[in-house]
Scaffold this motif. Structure first.
Motif, PDB file in Angstrom:
ATOM      1  N   ASN A 123      37.423 -24.721  -6.212  1.00 33.80           N
ATOM      2  CA  ASN A 123      36.851 -24.530  -7.544  1.00 33.80           C
ATOM      3  C   ASN A 123      37.108 -23.127  -8.073  1.00 33.80           C
ATOM      4  OD1 ASN A 123      35.966 -27.109  -7.266  1.00 33.80           O
ATOM      5  ND2 ASN A 123      33.819 -26.580  -6.994  1.00 33.80           N
ATOM      6  N   GLY A 124      37.653 -22.271  -7.263  1.00 30.37           N
ATOM      7  CA  GLY A 124      37.929 -20.915  -7.681  1.00 30.37           C
ATOM      8  C   GLY A 124      39.305 -20.770  -8.297  1.00 30.37           C
ATOM      9  N   LEU A 125      39.666 -19.542  -8.515  1.00 27.25           N
ATOM     10  CA  LEU A 125      40.958 -19.246  -9.121  1.00 27.25           C
ATOM     11  C   LEU A 125      42.109 -19.768  -8.271  1.00 27.25           C
ATOM     12  CD1 LEU A 125      42.582 -17.910 -11.359  1.00 27.25           C
ATOM     13  CD2 LEU A 125      42.385 -15.755 -10.114  1.00 27.25           C
ATOM     14  N   SER A 126      42.006 -19.627  -6.967  1.00 27.72           N
ATOM     15  CA  SER A 126      43.077 -20.117  -6.085  1.00 27.72           C
ATOM     16  C   SER A 126      43.318 -21.613  -6.271  1.00 27.72           C
ATOM     17  CB  SER A 126      42.743 -19.839  -4.618  1.00 27.72           C
ATOM     18  OG  SER A 126      42.740 -18.462  -4.374  1.00 27.72           O
ATOM     19  N   LEU A 131      42.677 -23.390  -8.919  1.00 29.20           N
ATOM     20  CA  LEU A 131      43.303 -23.608 -10.225  1.00 29.20           C
ATOM     21  C   LEU A 131      44.802 -23.326 -10.171  1.00 29.20           C
ATOM     22  CD1 LEU A 131      40.635 -22.020 -12.597  1.00 29.20           C
ATOM     23  CD2 LEU A 131      41.200 -24.444 -12.399  1.00 29.20           C
ATOM     24  N   LEU A 132      45.153 -22.242  -9.512  1.00 30.84           N
ATOM     25  CA  LEU A 132      46.567 -21.884  -9.420  1.00 30.84           C
ATOM     26  C   LEU A 132      47.342 -22.882  -8.567  1.00 30.84           C
ATOM     27  CD1 LEU A 132      46.204 -18.022  -9.021  1.00 30.84           C
ATOM     28  CD2 LEU A 132      46.864 -19.279 -11.081  1.00 30.84           C
ATOM     29  N   GLN A 133      46.733 -23.358  -7.489  1.00 32.94           N
ATOM     30  CA  GLN A 133      47.420 -24.315  -6.614  1.00 32.94           C
ATOM     31  C   GLN A 133      47.700 -25.635  -7.323  1.00 32.94           C
ATOM     32  OE1 GLN A 133      45.127 -24.637  -3.033  1.00 32.94           O
ATOM     33  NE2 GLN A 133      45.857 -22.678  -2.248  1.00 32.94           N
ATOM     34  N   ARG A 134      46.819 -26.023  -8.221  1.00 33.93           N
ATOM     35  CA  ARG A 134      47.051 -27.288  -8.922  1.00 33.93           C
ATOM     36  C   ARG A 134      47.738 -27.082 -10.265  1.00 33.93           C
ATOM     37  NH1 ARG A 134      43.663 -28.600 -13.046  1.00 33.93           N
ATOM     38  NH2 ARG A 134      41.603 -27.670 -13.140  1.00 33.93           N
ATOM     39  N   SER A 135      48.259 -25.888 -10.493  1.00 38.81           N
ATOM     40  CA  SER A 135      48.995 -25.565 -11.719  1.00 38.81           C
ATOM     41  C   SER A 135      48.164 -25.851 -12.966  1.00 38.81           C
ATOM     42  CB  SER A 135      50.320 -26.321 -11.780  1.00 38.81           C
ATOM     43  OG  SER A 135      51.128 -25.964 -10.688  1.00 38.81           O
ATOM     44  N   ALA A 136      46.932 -25.344 -12.971  1.00 42.40           N
ATOM     45  CA  ALA A 136      46.039 -25.512 -14.117  1.00 42.40           C
ATOM     46  C   ALA A 136      46.660 -24.870 -15.358  1.00 42.40           C
ATOM     47  CB  ALA A 136      44.682 -24.881 -13.826  1.00 42.40           C
ATOM     48  N   SER A 137      46.210 -25.316 -16.503  1.00 41.94           N
ATOM     49  CA  SER A 137      46.725 -24.750 -17.754  1.00 41.94           C
ATOM     50  C   SER A 137      46.233 -23.312 -17.927  1.00 41.94           C
ATOM     51  CB  SER A 137      46.253 -25.592 -18.941  1.00 41.94           C
ATOM     52  OG  SER A 137      44.872 -25.405 -19.162  1.00 41.94           O
ATOM     53  N   ARG A 138      46.942 -22.585 -18.755  1.00 42.13           N
ATOM     54  CA  ARG A 138      46.558 -21.205 -19.062  1.00 42.13           C
ATOM     55  C   ARG A 138      45.143 -21.150 -19.619  1.00 42.13           C
ATOM     56  NH1 ARG A 138      51.107 -19.106 -21.964  1.00 42.13           N
ATOM     57  NH2 ARG A 138      50.490 -20.561 -23.565  1.00 42.13           N
ATOM     58  N   GLU A 139      44.783 -22.139 -20.441  1.00 39.94           N
ATOM     59  CA  GLU A 139      43.441 -22.174 -21.035  1.00 39.94           C
ATOM     60  C   GLU A 139      42.373 -22.387 -19.970  1.00 39.94           C
ATOM     61  OE1 GLU A 139      46.100 -23.915 -22.224  1.00 39.94           O
ATOM     62  OE2 GLU A 139      46.455 -22.682 -23.996  1.00 39.94           O
ATOM     63  N   GLU A 140      42.649 -23.255 -18.999  1.00 37.52           N
ATOM     64  CA  GLU A 140      41.686 -23.479 -17.912  1.00 37.52           C
ATOM     65  C   GLU A 140      41.483 -22.201 -17.090  1.00 37.52           C
ATOM     66  OE1 GLU A 140      41.822 -27.739 -16.003  1.00 37.52           O
ATOM     67  OE2 GLU A 140      43.879 -27.054 -16.433  1.00 37.52           O
ATOM     68  N   ILE A 141      42.568 -21.510 -16.812  1.00 37.67           N
ATOM     69  CA  ILE A 141      42.481 -20.267 -16.047  1.00 37.67           C
ATOM     70  C   ILE A 141      41.715 -19.224 -16.844  1.00 37.67           C
ATOM     71  CG2 ILE A 141      43.822 -18.366 -15.057  1.00 37.67           C
ATOM     72  CD1 ILE A 141      46.003 -20.528 -14.448  1.00 37.67           C
ATOM     73  N   ARG A 142      42.056 -19.065 -18.116  1.00 40.52           N
ATOM     74  CA  ARG A 142      41.355 -18.109 -18.972  1.00 40.52           C
ATOM     75  C   ARG A 142      39.858 -18.406 -19.019  1.00 40.52           C
ATOM     76  NH1 ARG A 142      42.434 -19.524 -24.546  1.00 40.52           N
ATOM     77  NH2 ARG A 142      40.786 -20.975 -24.014  1.00 40.52           N
ATOM     78  N   ASP A 143      39.496 -19.661 -19.266  1.00 34.48           N
ATOM     79  CA  ASP A 143      38.089 -20.037 -19.362  1.00 34.48           C
ATOM     80  C   ASP A 143      37.352 -19.789 -18.047  1.00 34.48           C
ATOM     81  OD1 ASP A 143      38.589 -20.724 -21.980  1.00 34.48           O
ATOM     82  OD2 ASP A 143      38.596 -22.893 -21.602  1.00 34.48           O
ATOM     83  N   HIS A 144      38.008 -20.090 -16.937  1.00 32.60           N
ATOM     84  CA  HIS A 144      37.404 -19.838 -15.624  1.00 32.60           C
ATOM     85  C   HIS A 144      37.126 -18.352 -15.436  1.00 32.60           C
ATOM     86  CE1 HIS A 144      36.697 -19.888 -11.293  1.00 32.60           C
ATOM     87  NE2 HIS A 144      37.570 -18.909 -11.220  1.00 32.60           N
ATOM     88  N   LEU A 145      38.131 -17.523 -15.734  1.00 31.05           N
ATOM     89  CA  LEU A 145      37.966 -16.080 -15.557  1.00 31.05           C
ATOM     90  C   LEU A 145      36.873 -15.525 -16.462  1.00 31.05           C
ATOM     91  CD1 LEU A 145      41.699 -14.987 -15.236  1.00 31.05           C
ATOM     92  CD2 LEU A 145      39.996 -15.152 -13.411  1.00 31.05           C
TER      93      LEU A 145
END
Length: 77
Positions: free
Chosen positions: A1-4, A6-20
């Motif tokens: 559920n963390g940043l790792s 998200l990156l491993q599943r190639s999340a969208s830029r928006e998903e990464i931004r919102d998570h951060l």
């Protein structure tokens, strides 16, 4: 559920931004991005989006950039 994850599943830029942004609203953090000169356009766009909304968080965004060294005048390689 963390940043790792998200990156491993190639999340969208928006998903990464919102998570951060959501995470940085909960706790103080320093986000350091080194050598931004090597970043791709998508990464630079993400950094810009984070920087625009950084005042909504408890985060410090630190970005480093290095210019290519230049030879002194009169010197050639």
């Amino acid at each position: 559920n963390g940043l790792s994850a998200l990156l491993q599943r190639s999340a969208s830029r928006e998903e990464i931004r919102d998570h951060l942004l959501e995470r940085y609203q909960r706790e103080p953090v320093v986000l350091a991005i080194e050598d931004i000169q090597w970043a791709d356009d998508a990464t630079i766009d993400l950094v810009r989006q984070l920087a625009r909304r950084i005042d909504e968080t408890s985060a410090l965004l630190l970005v480093t950039y290095r210019e290519e060294p230049r030879a002194p005048v009169g010197m050639t390689r």
